[in-house]
Design a protein around this motif. Sequence first.
Motif, PDB file in Angstrom:
ATOM      1  N   ALA A   3      37.404  50.381  42.268  1.00  0.00           N
ATOM      2  CA  ALA A   3      37.707  49.001  42.164  1.00  0.00           C
ATOM      3  C   ALA A   3      38.693  48.508  40.936  1.00  0.00           C
ATOM      4  CB  ALA A   3      36.195  48.362  41.934  1.00  0.00           C
ATOM      5  N   THR A   4      38.520  49.315  39.734  1.00  0.00           N
ATOM      6  CA  THR A   4      39.121  49.072  38.697  1.00  0.00           C
ATOM      7  C   THR A   4      40.952  49.258  38.790  1.00  0.00           C
ATOM      8  OG1 THR A   4      38.542  50.708  37.308  1.00  0.00           O
ATOM      9  CG2 THR A   4      37.491  48.883  37.030  1.00  0.00           C
ATOM     10  N   SER A   5      40.870  50.595  39.564  1.00  0.00           N
ATOM     11  CA  SER A   5      42.197  51.085  39.549  1.00  0.00           C
ATOM     12  C   SER A   5      42.828  50.198  40.680  1.00  0.00           C
ATOM     13  CB  SER A   5      42.272  52.372  40.313  1.00  0.00           C
ATOM     14  OG  SER A   5      41.727  53.441  39.335  1.00  0.00           O
ATOM     15  N   ALA A   6      42.342  49.565  41.469  1.00  0.00           N
ATOM     16  CA  ALA A   6      43.082  48.569  42.374  1.00  0.00           C
ATOM     17  C   ALA A   6      43.583  47.421  41.572  1.00  0.00           C
ATOM     18  CB  ALA A   6      41.913  48.305  43.525  1.00  0.00           C
ATOM     19  N   GLN A   7      42.876  47.080  40.586  1.00  0.00           N
ATOM     20  CA  GLN A   7      43.360  46.061  39.702  1.00  0.00           C
ATOM     21  C   GLN A   7      44.212  46.190  38.828  1.00  0.00           C
ATOM     22  OE1 GLN A   7      42.355  42.888  40.845  1.00  0.00           O
ATOM     23  NE2 GLN A   7      41.553  44.026  42.520  1.00  0.00           N
ATOM     24  N   SER A  44      49.883  42.722  27.577  1.00  0.00           N
ATOM     25  CA  SER A  44      51.239  42.702  28.467  1.00  0.00           C
ATOM     26  C   SER A  44      51.062  42.554  29.862  1.00  0.00           C
ATOM     27  CB  SER A  44      51.847  44.050  28.130  1.00  0.00           C
ATOM     28  OG  SER A  44      51.076  45.289  28.842  1.00  0.00           O
ATOM     29  N   ASP A  45      49.767  42.974  30.372  1.00  0.00           N
ATOM     30  CA  ASP A  45      49.559  42.707  31.792  1.00  0.00           C
ATOM     31  C   ASP A  45      48.648  41.089  31.997  1.00  0.00           C
ATOM     32  OD1 ASP A  45      50.200  45.135  32.392  1.00  0.00           O
ATOM     33  OD2 ASP A  45      48.063  45.988  32.586  1.00  0.00           O
ATOM     34  N   GLY A  46      48.783  40.395  31.043  1.00  0.00           N
ATOM     35  CA  GLY A  46      48.274  39.082  31.157  1.00  0.00           C
ATOM     36  C   GLY A  46      46.690  39.036  31.294  1.00  0.00           C
ATOM     37  N   HIS A  47      45.996  39.756  30.920  1.00  0.00           N
ATOM     38  CA  HIS A  47      44.541  39.867  31.079  1.00  0.00           C
ATOM     39  C   HIS A  47      44.061  39.537  29.809  1.00  0.00           C
ATOM     40  CE1 HIS A  47      45.094  41.637  34.749  1.00  0.00           C
ATOM     41  NE2 HIS A  47      45.343  42.875  34.259  1.00  0.00           N
ATOM     42  N   GLU A  78      39.995  36.682  36.438  1.00  0.00           N
ATOM     43  CA  GLU A  78      40.043  37.041  37.687  1.00  0.00           C
ATOM     44  C   GLU A  78      39.960  38.485  38.173  1.00  0.00           C
ATOM     45  OE1 GLU A  78      43.956  35.611  38.611  1.00  0.00           O
ATOM     46  OE2 GLU A  78      43.575  33.681  38.454  1.00  0.00           O
ATOM     47  N   VAL A  79      40.284  39.431  37.432  1.00  0.00           N
ATOM     48  CA  VAL A  79      40.114  40.715  37.449  1.00  0.00           C
ATOM     49  C   VAL A  79      38.602  41.307  37.342  1.00  0.00           C
ATOM     50  CG1 VAL A  79      40.313  43.060  36.243  1.00  0.00           C
ATOM     51  CG2 VAL A  79      42.403  41.734  36.699  1.00  0.00           C
ATOM     52  N   VAL A  80      37.876  40.431  36.413  1.00  0.00           N
ATOM     53  CA  VAL A  80      36.435  40.851  36.196  1.00  0.00           C
ATOM     54  C   VAL A  80      35.678  40.289  37.251  1.00  0.00           C
ATOM     55  CG1 VAL A  80      34.249  40.212  34.903  1.00  0.00           C
ATOM     56  CG2 VAL A  80      36.552  40.800  33.493  1.00  0.00           C
ATOM     57  N   GLU A  81      36.175  39.000  37.840  1.00  0.00           N
ATOM     58  CA  GLU A  81      35.450  38.605  38.995  1.00  0.00           C
ATOM     59  C   GLU A  81      35.684  39.220  40.462  1.00  0.00           C
ATOM     60  OE1 GLU A  81      36.799  34.272  39.232  1.00  0.00           O
ATOM     61  OE2 GLU A  81      35.563  33.780  37.388  1.00  0.00           O
ATOM     62  N   ARG A  82      37.234  39.799  40.598  1.00  0.00           N
ATOM     63  CA  ARG A  82      37.115  40.550  41.619  1.00  0.00           C
ATOM     64  C   ARG A  82      36.378  41.932  41.725  1.00  0.00           C
ATOM     65  NH1 ARG A  82      42.420  38.299  41.361  1.00  0.00           N
ATOM     66  NH2 ARG A  82      43.200  40.011  40.106  1.00  0.00           N
ATOM     67  N   VAL A  83      36.475  42.482  40.542  1.00  0.00           N
ATOM     68  CA  VAL A  83      35.876  43.899  40.463  1.00  0.00           C
ATOM     69  C   VAL A  83      34.161  43.835  40.556  1.00  0.00           C
ATOM     70  CG1 VAL A  83      35.320  45.986  38.703  1.00  0.00           C
ATOM     71  CG2 VAL A  83      37.797  45.071  39.011  1.00  0.00           C
ATOM     72  N   CYS A  84      33.676  42.841  39.863  1.00  0.00           N
ATOM     73  CA  CYS A  84      32.246  42.638  39.916  1.00  0.00           C
ATOM     74  C   CYS A  84      32.041  42.251  41.301  1.00  0.00           C
ATOM     75  CB  CYS A  84      31.762  41.511  38.943  1.00  0.00           C
ATOM     76  SG  CYS A  84      32.114  42.143  37.269  1.00  0.00           S
TER      77      CYS A  84
END
Length: 133
Positions: A16-20, A64-67, A90-96
């Motif tokens: 899940a994290t790798s996909a992000q 650098s990735d905008g996170h 957005e990454v946190v919401e998608r992974v969770c």
Amino acid sequence: MLDRVERAVAASLVPATSAQGVSRDGWRVLLMLARGGGRSMGEIASHTALPAPTATRVVDRLVSDGHAYRQNDPVDRRRVLVHLAAGGREVVERVCGSIERRVGAALGARRTPERVQLAQLLEDLATPADDDL
């Protein structure tokens, strides 16, 4: 047993994290930042148990990735705080969301009173007490 649980969590979390595009260490920093407020590099290194140079590299990558973004502390201008950026949220919401769906499917497929109790115990362990914040 804890080792097996850790491996099971990693088996769900890593894809899940790798996909992000986020590393495991990056994920730990994002979760910390998602709790709100800016965090100093010292706080990040301490909370994530990362050596300071590694924590700096992880934060550099997140920025650098905008996170995440850095901003001077309004109280102490010498101190720089790291904040969660919209992209990081957005990454946190998608992974969770992905993890919750996988866990829900696993528990729902074989729902027993014991699994429900285990899920509650794990939730209790994962929820920090007020003095842990």
